[in-house]
Design a protein around this motif. Structure first.
Motif, PDB file in Angstrom:
ATOM      1  N   PRO A  17       0.836  -1.210   0.000  1.00 45.39           N
ATOM      2  CA  PRO A  17       0.000   0.000   0.000  1.00 45.39           C
ATOM      3  C   PRO A  17       0.871   1.260   0.000  1.00 45.39           C
ATOM      4  CG  PRO A  17       0.045  -0.998   2.186  1.00 45.39           C
ATOM      5  CD  PRO A  17       0.756  -1.948   1.275  1.00 45.39           C
ATOM      6  N   GLU A  18       0.222   2.393  -0.251  1.00 39.38           N
ATOM      7  CA  GLU A  18       0.925   3.667  -0.179  1.00 39.38           C
ATOM      8  C   GLU A  18       1.217   4.027   1.290  1.00 39.38           C
ATOM      9  OE1 GLU A  18       2.144   4.743  -2.677  1.00 39.38           O
ATOM     10  OE2 GLU A  18       0.807   4.884  -4.401  1.00 39.38           O
ATOM     11  N   PRO A  19       2.313   4.769   1.546  1.00 37.72           N
ATOM     12  CA  PRO A  19       3.236   5.364   0.573  1.00 37.72           C
ATOM     13  C   PRO A  19       4.366   4.417   0.137  1.00 37.72           C
ATOM     14  CG  PRO A  19       3.843   6.077   2.755  1.00 37.72           C
ATOM     15  CD  PRO A  19       2.594   5.241   2.925  1.00 37.72           C
ATOM     16  N   ALA A  20       4.409   3.200   0.733  1.00 38.37           N
ATOM     17  CA  ALA A  20       5.485   2.277   0.388  1.00 38.37           C
ATOM     18  C   ALA A  20       5.460   1.921  -1.095  1.00 38.37           C
ATOM     19  CB  ALA A  20       5.368   1.010   1.239  1.00 38.37           C
ATOM     20  N   ARG A  21       4.262   1.869  -1.693  1.00 38.76           N
ATOM     21  CA  ARG A  21       4.158   1.510  -3.111  1.00 38.76           C
ATOM     22  C   ARG A  21       4.902   2.506  -3.984  1.00 38.76           C
ATOM     23  NH1 ARG A  21      -1.745   0.516  -5.449  1.00 38.76           N
ATOM     24  NH2 ARG A  21      -1.522  -1.185  -3.936  1.00 38.76           N
ATOM     25  N   ALA A  22       4.613   3.799  -3.813  1.00 41.09           N
ATOM     26  CA  ALA A  22       5.260   4.813  -4.637  1.00 41.09           C
ATOM     27  C   ALA A  22       6.757   4.879  -4.359  1.00 41.09           C
ATOM     28  CB  ALA A  22       4.617   6.177  -4.389  1.00 41.09           C
ATOM     29  N   LEU A  23       7.143   4.756  -3.090  1.00 40.19           N
ATOM     30  CA  LEU A  23       8.560   4.778  -2.749  1.00 40.19           C
ATOM     31  C   LEU A  23       9.289   3.620  -3.426  1.00 40.19           C
ATOM     32  CD1 LEU A  23       8.374   5.679   1.054  1.00 40.19           C
ATOM     33  CD2 LEU A  23       9.353   7.094  -0.760  1.00 40.19           C
ATOM     34  N   GLY A  24       8.700   2.421  -3.364  1.00 39.85           N
ATOM     35  CA  GLY A  24       9.327   1.248  -3.958  1.00 39.85           C
ATOM     36  C   GLY A  24       9.423   1.335  -5.468  1.00 39.85           C
ATOM     37  N   VAL A  25       8.320   1.761  -6.098  1.00 40.93           N
ATOM     38  CA  VAL A  25       8.312   1.857  -7.559  1.00 40.93           C
ATOM     39  C   VAL A  25       9.327   2.884  -8.037  1.00 40.93           C
ATOM     40  CG1 VAL A  25       6.933   2.613  -9.537  1.00 40.93           C
ATOM     41  CG2 VAL A  25       5.970   1.004  -7.885  1.00 40.93           C
ATOM     42  N   ASN A  26       9.343   4.045  -7.404  1.00 41.22           N
ATOM     43  CA  ASN A  26      10.241   5.101  -7.865  1.00 41.22           C
ATOM     44  C   ASN A  26      11.702   4.790  -7.543  1.00 41.22           C
ATOM     45  OD1 ASN A  26       8.325   6.840  -9.109  1.00 41.22           O
ATOM     46  ND2 ASN A  26       7.633   7.487  -7.087  1.00 41.22           N
ATOM     47  N   LEU A  27      11.963   4.108  -6.421  1.00 40.80           N
ATOM     48  CA  LEU A  27      13.323   3.670  -6.136  1.00 40.80           C
ATOM     49  C   LEU A  27      13.771   2.631  -7.161  1.00 40.80           C
ATOM     50  CD1 LEU A  27      15.848   3.727  -4.436  1.00 40.80           C
ATOM     51  CD2 LEU A  27      14.757   2.140  -2.818  1.00 40.80           C
ATOM     52  N   SER A  28      12.850   1.758  -7.576  1.00 37.57           N
ATOM     53  CA  SER A  28      13.178   0.772  -8.609  1.00 37.57           C
ATOM     54  C   SER A  28      13.481   1.466  -9.935  1.00 37.57           C
ATOM     55  CB  SER A  28      12.029  -0.219  -8.789  1.00 37.57           C
ATOM     56  OG  SER A  28      11.850  -1.011  -7.625  1.00 37.57           O
ATOM     57  N   ARG A  29      12.687   2.459 -10.289  1.00 36.30           N
ATOM     58  CA  ARG A  29      12.927   3.195 -11.536  1.00 36.30           C
ATOM     59  C   ARG A  29      14.300   3.866 -11.512  1.00 36.30           C
ATOM     60  NH1 ARG A  29       9.293   7.633 -12.594  1.00 36.30           N
ATOM     61  NH2 ARG A  29      10.110   7.549 -14.714  1.00 36.30           N
ATOM     62  N   TRP A  30      14.628   4.504 -10.392  1.00 38.55           N
ATOM     63  CA  TRP A  30      15.914   5.182 -10.271  1.00 38.55           C
ATOM     64  C   TRP A  30      17.056   4.172 -10.350  1.00 38.55           C
ATOM     65  CZ3 TRP A  30      19.878   4.776  -6.690  1.00 38.55           C
ATOM     66  CH2 TRP A  30      20.876   5.762  -6.752  1.00 38.55           C
ATOM     67  N   SER A  31      16.877   3.048  -9.686  1.00 37.45           N
ATOM     68  CA  SER A  31      17.921   2.029  -9.656  1.00 37.45           C
ATOM     69  C   SER A  31      18.140   1.421 -11.034  1.00 37.45           C
ATOM     70  CB  SER A  31      17.555   0.930  -8.650  1.00 37.45           C
ATOM     71  OG  SER A  31      17.467   1.441  -7.338  1.00 37.45           O
ATOM     72  N   MET A  32      17.059   1.203 -11.786  1.00 41.47           N
ATOM     73  CA  MET A  32      17.204   0.637 -13.127  1.00 41.47           C
ATOM     74  C   MET A  32      17.874   1.628 -14.073  1.00 41.47           C
ATOM     75  SD  MET A  32      13.832  -1.752 -13.714  1.00 41.47           S
ATOM     76  CE  MET A  32      12.627  -0.460 -13.506  1.00 41.47           C
TER      77      MET A  32
END
Length: 455
Positions: free
Chosen positions: A415-430
């Motif tokens: 759930p949020e806010p962990a969802r957005a944090l995880g997705v955006n951290l994954s995008r940055w990492s990729m």
């Protein structure tokens, strides 16, 4: 940018058609299909062919094919698992069976398109995946024999031969596979609609299902009516789920594309692209691109944008920052085309799952089936998902239902806010991996627990 048409090129150029009626009053049906994109259309067509004479009704909230089915790049990738690499990583013991069923589904789709006379510009010319860096080239070279061994014949093209396939200064190597096709995706959707109507399916547009009752009888409610059904297929993909249990199974990710003006043969020769192959990059932030029948280039991908709270809005399909990035990357890849104009810009939602491909199940005592999570490679895989749902509703034990990608369900997004944090951290990492060639601790942790993010 201001003279561009802010709409899918495929939909914009299509002839106007008469809308289907909306649902009114109280009705009943044997099989109710909710959603009029590829998943719903294939479900309706295949169900009608399996059991002629059965009453089948399809409800679409907008117009047929108006969402992802009319906005995608038109790549008909055979894989049902988002590529053989994803199958090898997640279900290695079944990778060859997944490849076999992928080929079977692709061949069935080709046959269906021909049999129903669907004029969707079906073209089979293979696919090229380009490496921009040496580590991407090394990965492609390692991958080619493994993919070939598991039923996806793939040829590595090294630096010594890359000039035979492209004159882009950005690319150092590539792989080629003969599998796959390209289509006009909206023509495919409308052709499926014609086939569905010819099979006797009742189709209603502008009929958003607000609620699905399933405690006792199955009944879907729209603004102007309701319909009782014996069984239901949920084909809503990235749209809000009608079952609480589907919350977090997928998240909506926005993908964007540009379309050029028509190019001349000389311009295509200038960049070394004289065939009809579908092209893409090998990076995490990748571009996909292909020619149209009138000599344009569709150039999409790179950004995969998630909006906090899983926001869904048509306003999010236009993003100036992403269009500027796409344009910049296009001319960096093909500086020979400097000055080419873009005529269309658009975006749409992708239903992303943590296993990068379809997940399906049957619930409510075997009366409701769903298939979601195609993660951007659904043009062919939606037909497979439709077959799986129909198998599940009949209880028939098929090779499709024996696959772990069907039997086992992916981890949910938090759930949020962990969802957005995880997705955006994954995008940055990729994005960092594309720059450095190394997966950081976050990505390695996500790999270990089976979580992923892709488009």
């Amino acid at each position: 940018m201001h003279d561009r048409i802010a709409r899918s090129f495929w939909i914009d150029r299509a002839p106007k058609r008469a809308p289907r009626p909306s649902l009114h009053g109280n009705q009943h049906t044997d099989l109710l299909i909710i959603g009029g994109g590829y998943t719903g259309l294939w479900s309706a067509l295949l169900a009608a062919e399996r059991e002629p004479g059965r009453r089948i009704t399809l409800l679409e909230g907008g117009t047929i094919g108006h969402a992802a089915s009319g906005r995608n790049g038109g790549f008909v990738e055979p894989s049902i698992s988002h590529g053989i690499g994803n199958a090898l990583e997640r279900w290695p013991e079944q990778a060859s069976e997944i490849a076999r069923l992928s080929d079977e589904n692709f061949e069935g789709m080709r046959a269906d398109v021909a049999r129903h006379g669907i004029a969707c510009d079906w073209t089979e010319a293979g696919n090229l995946t380009f490496a921009r860096t040496q580590w991407q080239a090394d990965a492609l070279e390692d991958f080619a024999p493994e993919a070939t061994a598991h039923g996806e014949p793939t040829t590595f093209i090294g630096p010594d031969r890359i000039g035979e396939f492209t004159k882009s200064p950005a690319y150092v190597a590539a792989t080629h596979t003969s599998a796959g096709a390209t289509v006009d995706p909206y023509k495919l959707a409308l052709g499926l609609l014609d086939a569905v109507l010819a099979a006797g399916v009742e189709v209603y547009e502008h009929s958003i299902v607000r609620r699905l009752d399933h405690a006792s009888e199955l009944r879907a409610h729209t603004e102007r009516g309701s319909i009782r059904a014996k069984q239901v297929v949920l084909a809503t993909n990235a749209y809000p789920p009608l079952l609480r249990r589907l919350a977090g199974v997928t998240v909506p990710v926005y993908d964007y594309a540009l379309m050029t003006e028509p190019l001349s043969d000389e311009q295509f020769e200038r960049i070394g692209w004289t065939g009809q192959e579908g092209l893409s990059d090998a990076g995490n932030q990748f571009h996909y691109y292909r020619k149209t029948d009138d000599g344009r280039i569709l150039w999409g991908g790179y950004d995969a944008v998630y909006y906090f709270g899983s926001r869904r809005s048509e306003s999010l399909t236009q993003r100036a920052e992403t269009f500027a990035t796409l344009e910049r990357n296009f001319f960096a890849t093909y500086p020979q085309l400097e000055g080419v104009r873009f005529t269309h810009q658009w975006g749409g939602m992708i239903d992303t799952s943590t296993q990068f491909c379809v997940t399906s199940d049957v619930v409510s005592r075997g009366r409701i089936a769903y298939a979601v999570g195609f993660t951007g490679l659904g043009v062919a895989a939606t037909r497979f998902g439709a077959q799986v749902m129909l198998d599940q509703l009949t209880g028939e034990q098929t090779d499709r239902l024996a696959l772990d990608l069907v039997r086992k369900h992916p981890l949910r997004f938090p759930p949020e806010p962990a969802r957005a944090l995880g997705v955006n951290l994954s995008r940055w990492s990729m994005a960092r991996e594309d720059e450095t060639g190394r997966r950081n601790l976050w990505l390695r942790t996500m790999d270990a627990v089976g979580l992923g993010f892709d488009s």
